[in-house]
Design an enzyme around this catalytic site. Structure first.
Site, PDB file in Angstrom:
ATOM      1  N   TYR A   1      -2.954  -6.204  17.115  1.00 28.05           N
ATOM      2  CA  TYR A   1      -3.079  -5.386  15.894  1.00 28.05           C
ATOM      3  C   TYR A   1      -4.236  -4.397  16.061  1.00 28.05           C
ATOM      4  O   TYR A   1      -4.100  -3.206  15.770  1.00 28.05           O
ATOM      5  CB  TYR A   1      -3.314  -6.318  14.697  1.00 28.05           C
TER       6      TYR A   1
ATOM      7  N   SER B   1      -4.850   3.078   8.959  1.00 28.18           N
ATOM      8  CA  SER B   1      -5.390   2.241  10.026  1.00 28.18           C
ATOM      9  C   SER B   1      -5.827   0.889   9.460  1.00 28.18           C
ATOM     10  O   SER B   1      -5.279   0.400   8.479  1.00 28.18           O
ATOM     11  CB  SER B   1      -6.556   2.981  10.693  1.00 28.18           C
TER      12      SER B   1
ATOM     13  N   ILE C   1       0.825  -1.214   0.000  1.00 28.84           N
ATOM     14  CA  ILE C   1       0.000   0.000   0.000  1.00 28.84           C
ATOM     15  C   ILE C   1       0.863   1.269   0.000  1.00 28.84           C
ATOM     16  O   ILE C   1       0.551   2.242  -0.696  1.00 28.84           O
ATOM     17  CB  ILE C   1      -0.960  -0.036   1.221  1.00 28.84           C
TER      18      ILE C   1
ATOM     19  N   ASP D   1      14.881   2.522   9.785  1.00 30.08           N
ATOM     20  CA  ASP D   1      14.135   1.572  10.613  1.00 30.08           C
ATOM     21  C   ASP D   1      13.284   2.364  11.599  1.00 30.08           C
ATOM     22  O   ASP D   1      13.811   2.977  12.534  1.00 30.08           O
ATOM     23  CB  ASP D   1      15.123   0.657  11.345  1.00 30.08           C
TER      24      ASP D   1
ATOM     25  N   VAL E   1      -6.480  -5.863   1.200  1.00 30.24           N
ATOM     26  CA  VAL E   1      -5.758  -5.519  -0.033  1.00 30.24           C
ATOM     27  C   VAL E   1      -4.643  -6.547  -0.242  1.00 30.24           C
ATOM     28  O   VAL E   1      -3.930  -6.883   0.712  1.00 30.24           O
ATOM     29  CB  VAL E   1      -5.143  -4.097   0.079  1.00 30.24           C
TER      30      VAL E   1
ATOM     31  N   LYS F   1      -4.090  -0.207  16.026  1.00 31.79           N
ATOM     32  CA  LYS F   1      -4.845   0.614  15.068  1.00 31.79           C
ATOM     33  C   LYS F   1      -5.897   1.469  15.782  1.00 31.79           C
ATOM     34  O   LYS F   1      -6.182   2.589  15.353  1.00 31.79           O
ATOM     35  CB  LYS F   1      -5.475  -0.267  13.988  1.00 31.79           C
TER      36      LYS F   1
ATOM     37  N   ARG G   1      13.002 -10.867   2.931  1.00 33.94           N
ATOM     38  CA  ARG G   1      12.461 -12.099   2.339  1.00 33.94           C
ATOM     39  C   ARG G   1      11.215 -11.777   1.527  1.00 33.94           C
ATOM     40  O   ARG G   1      10.712 -12.608   0.778  1.00 33.94           O
ATOM     41  CB  ARG G   1      12.174 -13.136   3.436  1.00 33.94           C
TER      42      ARG G   1
HETATM   43  P1  NAP Z   1       3.230  -4.764   3.920  1.00 31.99           P
HETATM   44  O1  NAP Z   1       3.078  -5.323   2.552  1.00 31.99           O
HETATM   45  O2  NAP Z   1       3.597  -5.679   5.029  1.00 31.99           O
HETATM   46  O3  NAP Z   1       4.273  -3.535   3.901  1.00 31.99           O
HETATM   47  C1  NAP Z   1       4.607  -2.945   5.122  1.00 31.99           C
HETATM   48  C2  NAP Z   1       5.611  -1.829   4.884  1.00 31.99           C
HETATM   49  O4  NAP Z   1       6.058  -1.363   6.177  1.00 31.99           O
HETATM   50  C3  NAP Z   1       6.819  -2.275   4.119  1.00 31.99           C
HETATM   51  O5  NAP Z   1       7.207  -1.264   3.192  1.00 31.99           O
HETATM   52  C4  NAP Z   1       7.878  -2.440   5.200  1.00 31.99           C
HETATM   53  O6  NAP Z   1       9.149  -2.180   4.636  1.00 31.99           O
HETATM   54  C5  NAP Z   1       7.488  -1.332   6.186  1.00 31.99           C
HETATM   55  N1  NAP Z   1       8.025  -1.569   7.527  1.00 31.99           N
HETATM   56  C6  NAP Z   1       7.760  -2.615   8.352  1.00 31.99           C
HETATM   57  N2  NAP Z   1       8.508  -2.517   9.467  1.00 31.99           N
HETATM   58  C7  NAP Z   1       9.247  -1.371   9.342  1.00 31.99           C
HETATM   59  C8  NAP Z   1      10.232  -0.740  10.152  1.00 31.99           C
HETATM   60  N3  NAP Z   1      10.622  -1.253  11.338  1.00 31.99           N
HETATM   61  N4  NAP Z   1      10.782   0.408   9.702  1.00 31.99           N
HETATM   62  C9  NAP Z   1      10.429   0.927   8.507  1.00 31.99           C
HETATM   63  N5  NAP Z   1       9.522   0.374   7.693  1.00 31.99           N
HETATM   64  C10 NAP Z   1       8.944  -0.778   8.107  1.00 31.99           C
HETATM   65  O7  NAP Z   1       1.908  -4.016   4.400  1.00 31.99           O
HETATM   66  P2  NAP Z   1       0.597  -3.542   3.602  1.00 31.99           P
HETATM   67  O8  NAP Z   1      -0.344  -4.673   3.513  1.00 31.99           O
HETATM   68  O9  NAP Z   1       0.999  -2.770   2.404  1.00 31.99           O
HETATM   69  O10 NAP Z   1      -0.028  -2.552   4.700  1.00 31.99           O
HETATM   70  C11 NAP Z   1       0.294  -1.165   4.735  1.00 31.99           C
HETATM   71  C12 NAP Z   1      -0.538  -0.517   5.824  1.00 31.99           C
HETATM   72  O11 NAP Z   1      -1.929  -0.775   5.601  1.00 31.99           O
HETATM   73  C13 NAP Z   1      -0.251  -1.045   7.229  1.00 31.99           C
HETATM   74  O12 NAP Z   1      -0.366   0.016   8.146  1.00 31.99           O
HETATM   75  C14 NAP Z   1      -1.367  -2.054   7.452  1.00 31.99           C
HETATM   76  O13 NAP Z   1      -1.638  -2.261   8.814  1.00 31.99           O
HETATM   77  C15 NAP Z   1      -2.509  -1.364   6.743  1.00 31.99           C
HETATM   78  N6  NAP Z   1      -3.591  -2.265   6.302  1.00 31.99           N
HETATM   79  C16 NAP Z   1      -3.364  -3.190   5.334  1.00 31.99           C
HETATM   80  C17 NAP Z   1      -4.407  -4.002   4.903  1.00 31.99           C
HETATM   81  C18 NAP Z   1      -4.242  -5.017   3.811  1.00 31.99           C
HETATM   82  O14 NAP Z   1      -5.183  -5.793   3.576  1.00 31.99           O
HETATM   83  N7  NAP Z   1      -3.117  -5.051   3.113  1.00 31.99           N
HETATM   84  C19 NAP Z   1      -5.685  -3.875   5.490  1.00 31.99           C
HETATM   85  C20 NAP Z   1      -5.872  -2.922   6.486  1.00 31.99           C
HETATM   86  C21 NAP Z   1      -4.816  -2.120   6.874  1.00 31.99           C
HETATM   87  P3  NAP Z   1      10.511  -2.938   5.012  1.00 31.99           P
HETATM   88  O15 NAP Z   1      10.178  -4.354   5.368  1.00 31.99           O
HETATM   89  O16 NAP Z   1      11.293  -2.769   3.750  1.00 31.99           O
HETATM   90  O17 NAP Z   1      11.054  -2.137   6.142  1.00 31.99           O
END
Ligand code: NAP
Length: 274
Positions: free
Chosen positions: A176, A157, A26, A79, A209, A180, A54
């Site tokens: 989680y 969120s 996202i 980080d 997503v 949020k 990974r």
């Molecule tokens: P994702 O694919 O797991 O990506 C998470 C991102 O956060 C990655 O770019 C990761 O980058 C970064 N990150 C994690 N730990 C970090 C750290 N310690 N320092 C800096 N960056 C860090 O997640 P996503 O599904 O795109 O979700 C994005 C947001 O949407 C999150 O807040 C999630 O809770 C929210 N959300 C997602 C969904 C869904 O269905 N996908 C639904 C509701 C809400 P690196 O690993 O490279 O650091």
């Protein structure tokens, strides 16, 4: 079909944005959408180049896709679990692109486990990245926003913030949901605090997503596939909240699709590869 390109004269012309968690998923889509509207975007995550995670997705890939589409982007490896890294991130973003107008707190690290088994270390890490980092980054960008009397903060969120109701499904999402819920309450509280400063603070709550993070947790299956939401809905909702009038569009916990309906907009196609 022509590839979507950045429009230097778009809605965010002359604006500078910082998007966290933009190496994949996202966050990468949000960064692209803001860049397509003419913002100069600082993108951040821990994974700069292939082989460092990974999971698929790197800052270099997000940056390349944005640059190839004609957008302005500056990747910064950081980080967010470390306070000193958060300080360096904001300083570097401002030094590279100028004062920050938009902050999108999107990064998250998530573990799904029953409360009884939840390790302290994981609890602390989740709260550090999902709650403390957005709070601290806001503290770092707010003085400049207040001085310039303009700014937009968007926190990402989740429906997990909403209290579960029977019939109960699988457990494991309590921490989680706690993170949020805290982020949403922070968003509305800060919105109230800076309402007189020309700064909008909102939260966007995505549906399910398809992202690398979701794939790790196996959240998309036969029972959930029908409600998967296109990533462009979230990117568009963030753009609208990051470009709206802070006097009227603030303090919202917005669900992406209803928000777009309310504003009467269709999500734009994203640039290739994001
Ligand atoms: P994702 O694919 O797991 O990506 C998470 C991102 O956060 C990655 O770019 C990761 O980058 C970064 N990150 C994690 N730990 C970090 C750290 N310690 N320092 C800096 N960056 C860090 O997640 P996503 O599904 O795109 O979700 C994005 C947001 O949407 C999150 O807040 C999630 O809770 C929210 N959300 C997602 C969904 C869904 O269905 N996908 C639904 C509701 C809400 P690196 O690993 O490279 O650091």
């Amino acid at each position: 079909m022509t590839e979507p390109k950045a429009n230097a004269d778009g809605k965010l012309k002359g604006r500078v944005a910082l998007v966290t968690g933009a190496s994949r998923g996202i966050g990468a889509a949000i960064a692209a959408r803001l860049a397509m509207e003419g913002a100069a975007v600082a993108i951040s995550a821990r994974t700069e180049a292939p082989g460092e995670s990974r999971l698929p997705g790197t800052l270099a890939q997000t940056a390349k896709a944005i640059r190839d589409a004609g957008g302005a982007v500056h990747p910064i490896k950081a980080d967010l679990s470390q306070a000193s890294e958060r300080e360096r991130l904001v300083a570097e973003a401002a030094a590279a692109l100028g004062p920050l107008d938009i902050l999108v707190n999107n990064a998250a690290v998530t573990f799904f486990q029953p409360v009884i088994d939840f390790a302290d270390k994981r609890f602390s890490l989740m709260f550090e990245v999902q709650v403390h980092a957005p709070f601290h980054l806001a503290q770092l960008v707010l003085p400049g926003m207040i001085e310039r009397r303009r700014g937009w903060i968007v926190n990402i969120s989740s429906g997990a913030a909403i209290h579960p109701k029977p019939p109960y499904g699988r457990g494991g999402g309590a921490v989680y949901g706690m993170c949020k819920a805290a982020l949403e309450r922070f968003s509305t509280g800060l919105a109230a605090e800076v309402a007189g400063d020309g700064i909008a603070v909102n939260a966007v709550s995505p549906g399910l997503v398809a992202t690398p993070g979701v794939a790790v947790h196996g959240l998309i299956n036969d029972a959930t596939r029908h409600r998967v939401q296109p990533i462009k809905f979230i990117a568009e909702a963030v753009l609208r909240l990051a470009s709206g009038d802070p006097a009227t569009l603030t303090g919202r916990v917005a669900y992406a699709e209803p928000l777009l309906k309310e504003l009467g907009v269709e999500p734009a196609e994203l640039i290739a590869g994001l």
